[in-house]
Design a protein around this motif. Structure first.
Motif, PDB file in Angstrom:
ATOM      1  N   ALA A   1       0.712  -1.116   0.075  1.00  0.00           N
ATOM      2  CA  ALA A   1       0.225  -0.152  -0.055  1.00  0.00           C
ATOM      3  C   ALA A   1       1.054   1.265   0.032  1.00  0.00           C
ATOM      4  N   LEU A   2       1.966   1.297   0.701  1.00  0.00           N
ATOM      5  CA  LEU A   2       2.692   2.544   0.918  1.00  0.00           C
ATOM      6  C   LEU A   2       3.696   2.552  -0.553  1.00  0.00           C
ATOM      7  N   ARG A   3       4.097   1.501  -0.921  1.00  0.00           N
ATOM      8  CA  ARG A   3       4.746   1.537  -2.296  1.00  0.00           C
ATOM      9  C   ARG A   3       3.912   2.214  -3.320  1.00  0.00           C
ATOM     10  N   GLU A   4       2.674   1.638  -3.582  1.00  0.00           N
ATOM     11  CA  GLU A   4       1.716   1.958  -4.553  1.00  0.00           C
ATOM     12  C   GLU A   4       1.255   3.550  -4.271  1.00  0.00           C
ATOM     13  N   ALA A   5       0.970   3.811  -3.207  1.00  0.00           N
ATOM     14  CA  ALA A   5       0.750   5.282  -2.887  1.00  0.00           C
ATOM     15  C   ALA A   5       1.895   6.153  -3.182  1.00  0.00           C
ATOM     16  N   HIS A   6       3.242   5.796  -3.270  1.00  0.00           N
ATOM     17  CA  HIS A   6       4.225   6.654  -3.526  1.00  0.00           C
ATOM     18  C   HIS A   6       4.328   6.556  -5.265  1.00  0.00           C
ATOM     19  N   GLU A   7       4.081   5.603  -5.713  1.00  0.00           N
ATOM     20  CA  GLU A   7       4.189   5.458  -7.385  1.00  0.00           C
ATOM     21  C   GLU A   7       2.992   6.364  -7.865  1.00  0.00           C
ATOM     22  N   GLU A   8       1.509   6.263  -7.292  1.00  0.00           N
ATOM     23  CA  GLU A   8       0.437   6.622  -7.794  1.00  0.00           C
ATOM     24  C   GLU A   8       0.280   7.995  -7.576  1.00  0.00           C
ATOM     25  N   VAL A   9       0.433   8.585  -6.244  1.00  0.00           N
ATOM     26  CA  VAL A   9       0.224   9.920  -5.965  1.00  0.00           C
ATOM     27  C   VAL A   9       1.374  10.781  -5.385  1.00  0.00           C
ATOM     28  N   GLY A  10       2.506  10.166  -5.233  1.00  0.00           N
ATOM     29  CA  GLY A  10       3.710  10.931  -4.917  1.00  0.00           C
ATOM     30  C   GLY A  10       3.923  11.093  -3.258  1.00  0.00           C
TER      31      GLY A  10
ATOM     32  N   MET B   1       5.973  10.346   4.906  1.00  0.00           N
ATOM     33  CA  MET B   1       4.841  11.189   5.266  1.00  0.00           C
ATOM     34  C   MET B   1       3.505  10.520   5.762  1.00  0.00           C
ATOM     35  N   ALA B   2       3.543   9.295   6.059  1.00  0.00           N
ATOM     36  CA  ALA B   2       2.230   8.504   6.519  1.00  0.00           C
ATOM     37  C   ALA B   2       2.604   7.744   7.483  1.00  0.00           C
ATOM     38  N   GLN B   3       1.927   7.858   8.636  1.00  0.00           N
ATOM     39  CA  GLN B   3       2.012   7.153   9.964  1.00  0.00           C
ATOM     40  C   GLN B   3       0.898   6.055  10.041  1.00  0.00           C
ATOM     41  N   VAL B   4       1.405   4.967   9.628  1.00  0.00           N
ATOM     42  CA  VAL B   4       0.476   3.794   9.649  1.00  0.00           C
ATOM     43  C   VAL B   4      -0.321   3.461  11.023  1.00  0.00           C
ATOM     44  N   LEU B   5      -1.927   3.618  11.058  1.00  0.00           N
ATOM     45  CA  LEU B   5      -2.401   3.574  12.252  1.00  0.00           C
ATOM     46  C   LEU B   5      -3.055   2.036  12.342  1.00  0.00           C
TER      47      LEU B   5
ATOM     48  N   PRO C   1       0.159  16.914   6.938  1.00  0.00           N
ATOM     49  CA  PRO C   1      -0.491  18.152   6.251  1.00  0.00           C
ATOM     50  C   PRO C   1       0.241  18.607   5.103  1.00  0.00           C
ATOM     51  N   GLU C   2       1.705  18.311   5.085  1.00  0.00           N
ATOM     52  CA  GLU C   2       2.541  18.921   3.930  1.00  0.00           C
ATOM     53  C   GLU C   2       2.604  18.254   2.584  1.00  0.00           C
ATOM     54  N   PHE C   3       1.702  17.023   2.786  1.00  0.00           N
ATOM     55  CA  PHE C   3       1.540  16.225   1.661  1.00  0.00           C
ATOM     56  C   PHE C   3       0.813  16.989   0.474  1.00  0.00           C
TER      57      PHE C   3
ATOM     58  N   PRO D   1       0.479   9.987 -14.364  1.00  0.00           N
ATOM     59  CA  PRO D   1      -0.211  10.101 -15.333  1.00  0.00           C
ATOM     60  C   PRO D   1      -0.512   8.912 -16.086  1.00  0.00           C
ATOM     61  N   GLY D   2       0.373   7.937 -15.885  1.00  0.00           N
ATOM     62  CA  GLY D   2       0.286   6.539 -16.432  1.00  0.00           C
ATOM     63  C   GLY D   2      -1.027   5.796 -15.682  1.00  0.00           C
ATOM     64  N   GLU D   3      -1.296   6.093 -14.449  1.00  0.00           N
ATOM     65  CA  GLU D   3      -2.339   5.381 -13.546  1.00  0.00           C
ATOM     66  C   GLU D   3      -3.305   6.475 -13.010  1.00  0.00           C
ATOM     67  N   VAL D   4      -3.019   7.442 -12.886  1.00  0.00           N
ATOM     68  CA  VAL D   4      -4.245   8.444 -12.104  1.00  0.00           C
ATOM     69  C   VAL D   4      -4.437   9.621 -12.915  1.00  0.00           C
ATOM     70  N   ASP D   5      -5.726   9.936 -13.253  1.00  0.00           N
ATOM     71  CA  ASP D   5      -6.174  11.074 -13.738  1.00  0.00           C
ATOM     72  C   ASP D   5      -6.031  12.362 -12.790  1.00  0.00           C
TER      73      ASP D   5
END
Length: 190
Positions: free
Chosen positions: A80-89, A94-98, A121-123, A129-133
């Motif tokens: 999930a963290l890898r994909e979030a980095h790839e898809e939305v930067g 910057m993510a604290q897993v709860l 909040p700094e995110f 563009p290959g995956e996310v509009d």
């Protein structure tokens, strides 16, 4: 979030369709999605994406950042963290897993584990563009209210299939994403 500590069972795209018979011996592929919350000046928001319209699978649908577990991933959280980095930067720092919500089985044979995280909040999203509009945010109070959810239906494989929706402005949030959010809303309402 107190909702994480509440007991609940896994969900499925078939929850509202008990007449569908799931194939015996089906093989589910593990996937992780990031249910990321960020505190903004006007409240807590949930980060979602609109999948690229040119994709072969689920084009233009609203989804969490995430995807299948790859060989190099330690587990669904890492995926999930890898994909979030790839898809939305979203850099993992910057993510604290709860924690995790119960898994969700999709009609496309994935066992999806929602990974809840507090996002800095700094995110500032950078859609791949290959995956996310588009990357957008939905107020937590909107998805936490079970009254905002509807049950709708479509024909799928020659039969009527029911599913949850939770529309927000121009965004039609439905299917697995809406079902996972409905589970979260139910847990928060308890």
């Amino acid at each position: 979030m107190r909702a994480l500590g509440r007991p609940s069972t896994s969900s499925s795209d078939f929850d509202l369709n008990p007449e569908f018979e799931l194939p015996e011996g089906r093989k589910l592929r593990a996937a992780g999605v990031l249910v990321g919350f960020v505190e903004r000046h006007d409240g807590i928001k949930l980060i979602l994406t609109k999948r690229a319209s040119h994709l072969k699978h689920h084009p233009g649908q609203i989804a969490f950042p995430g995807g299948k577990v790859d060989e190099g991933d330690a587990d669904v959280t890492a995926a999930a963290l890898r994909e979030a980095h790839e898809e939305v930067g979203l850099h993992p720092d910057m993510a604290q897993v709860l924690g995790h919500l119960p898994s969700h089985e999709t009609v496309t044979s994935f066992q999806v584990t929602p990974v809840l995280a507090r996002v800095s909040p700094e995110f500032s999203p950078i859609p791949e563009p290959g995956e996310v509009d588009e990357v957008f945010e939905v107020p937590l109070h909107h998805i936490a209210n079970p009254a905002n959810f509807q049950i709708q239906a479509r024909r799928w494989r020659g039969r009527k299939r029911h599913y949850f929706t939770v529309p927000f402005g121009p965004y039609y949030i439905w299917g697995a994403t809406a079902r996972i959010l409905r589970g979260l809303a139910d847990r928060m309402a308890e």
